[in-house]
Enzyme design. Structure first.
Site, short mmCIF file in Angstrom:
data_model
loop_
_atom_site.label_atom_id
_atom_site.label_comp_id
_atom_site.label_asym_id
_atom_site.label_seq_id
_atom_site.Cartn_x
_atom_site.Cartn_y
_atom_site.Cartn_z
N ASP A 1 0.85 -1.19 0.00
CA ASP A 1 0.00 0.00 0.00
C ASP A 1 0.89 1.25 0.00
O ASP A 1 2.03 1.22 0.46
CB ASP A 1 -0.95 0.01 1.19
N GLU B 1 0.07 -0.72 5.82
CA GLU B 1 1.14 -0.18 6.65
C GLU B 1 1.05 1.33 6.74
O GLU B 1 1.34 1.92 7.77
CB GLU B 1 2.51 -0.59 6.09
#
Length: 382
Positions: A73, A137
């Site tokens: 991500d 994250e």
């Protein structure tokens, strides 16, 4: 060493996946296809709307298992018009790979995936290789690496050691690796008084001076002088707001926020106790009610220098001719969760452009990073 898996092509494909947190964007689907083709057993461990991927090569029950952790991500690109190239182009131009995630950290993931595929294809190790890759994250990280670790515990899966592929080098490859991280917490204060006309302050109870006194007291306090592996802890006042547009009204309330990055002198519990004590003291002196809420992002931790950090540092030195500094600087990472599972260190790219417009990385560094990861794997299983 043969380089059969191309980390640059894989990183480029990953950048083209628009995986802005919490969107999967096709990144984990792409990795699963690549890894299963190389003989890895893959499991999607999705939780809370977040996509995660667990990949294992090697039979269960091995005494030694080397783990990599990373995330696909990315943060939003902002205004795409400000970028020299499209933020999701993944193009290589004049030896530079462009796009969101080029440093943080799709390229790191591509490098360790390529290194792992080459290792198991060319020199199958006596042990297991585990890749724990999350799609959460950059967000709250509630259902990312923690979901993977929870699933691993239920399945009896375990990593003996883990390397997180976050960018760790300030300016040059090989400069720095992380053996720990500071803790991070935020405190939100609300001071409540009585609204009134500024011409008649005796009829009101002004919360602004009381809260200003509190944040000044906190900001001037020296938390510590640092420890063996950590710099001194820091406290920053990040907001102070009354929400009051009128210059002749004493507001009924105001708010302030402070963020603390703390070393192993403290825990979040001890800091919360200190903050509550200071707030109560100012409230008693001023007669203004002061409430506090807190959010803890992670506790400080350190993996003491030893066999694992020595192995990683030696591989970095052989590939870059630099001895990496063992650091605990920077913000938080998912290593804060893994440290409760197994010894963990971090090593990755130069991170100068992460989260910036025109995020990019030199192609030569990508190949160098893969070579470092491959050497770490070979040395670990030697």
């Amino acid at each position: 060493m043969n380089n059969t898996a191309d980390p640059v092509k894989l990183a480029s494909k990953l950048i083209r996946c628009p995986s802005v947190t919490p969107e999967e964007g096709g990144a984990l689907v792409l990795l699963q296809e690549q890894l299963e083709a190389a003989g890895f057993e893959c499991t999607r461990v999705d939780r809370g709307g977040v996509a995660n991927l667990y990949a294992r090569w090697g039979a269960r029950g091995h005494k030694r298992s080397f783990g990599f952790n990373g995330h696909t991500d990315v943060v939003p690109p902002g205004d795409a018009a400000e970028w020299t190239h499209d933020p999701f182009c993944g193009d290589v131009i004049d030896g530079i790979l462009w796009g969101r995630g080029a440093t943080d950290m799709k390229t790191g993931v591509a490098a360790f995936v390529a290194a792992a595929i080459d290792l198991v294809s060319e020199t199958p190790p006596d042990g297991a290789v585990i890749l724990a890759i999350t799609g959460d994250e950059e967000g709250d990280a509630v259902d990312g690496t923690t979901a993977l670790l929870d699933w691993m515990a239920r399945q009896g899966e375990a990593m003996s050691v883990c390397l997180v592929g976050e960018p760790t080098c300030p300016n040059e490859m090989g400069e720095m690796m992380k053996i720990g991280r500071r803790g991070s917490m935020t405190a939100f204060f609300t001071a409540t008084g009585v609204q009134g006309h500024s011409a008649y302050p005796h009829r009101a109870k002004n919360p602004v001076p009381a809260l200003a006194q509190l944040v000044d007291r906190l900001a001037r306090h020296r938390l510590d002088q640092g420890t063996e592996h950590f710099d001194p802890s820091t406290l920053a006042v990040t907001t102070f707001d009354t929400g009051n547009p009128a210059n002749n009204v004493i507001p009924a309330s105001c708010r302030a926020t402070v963020n603390i990055r703390f070393n192993d002198t403290h825990s979040s519990t001890s800091l919360i106790e200190w903050l509550r004590s200071e707030a109560a003291s100012v409230a008693q002196e001023s007669g203004i009610d002061i409430s506090m809420a807190t959010k803890v992002s992670g506790e400080s931790f350190v993996t003491p220098p030893g066999g694992f950090s020595d192995l990683v540092a030696a591989a970095v030195q052989r590939e870059t001719n630099r001895v990496p500094e063992l650091s605990t600087s920077g913000g938080t990472s998912d290593a804060r969760f893994i440290k409760d599972h197994c010894p963990v260190v971090e090593f990755g790219l130069v991170g100068k452009t992460m989260h910036q417009v025109d995020e990019r990385v030199e192609v030569a560094q990508i190949h160098q990073l893969k070579a470092i990861y491959r050497r770490i794997l070979e040395d670990y299983f030697a």
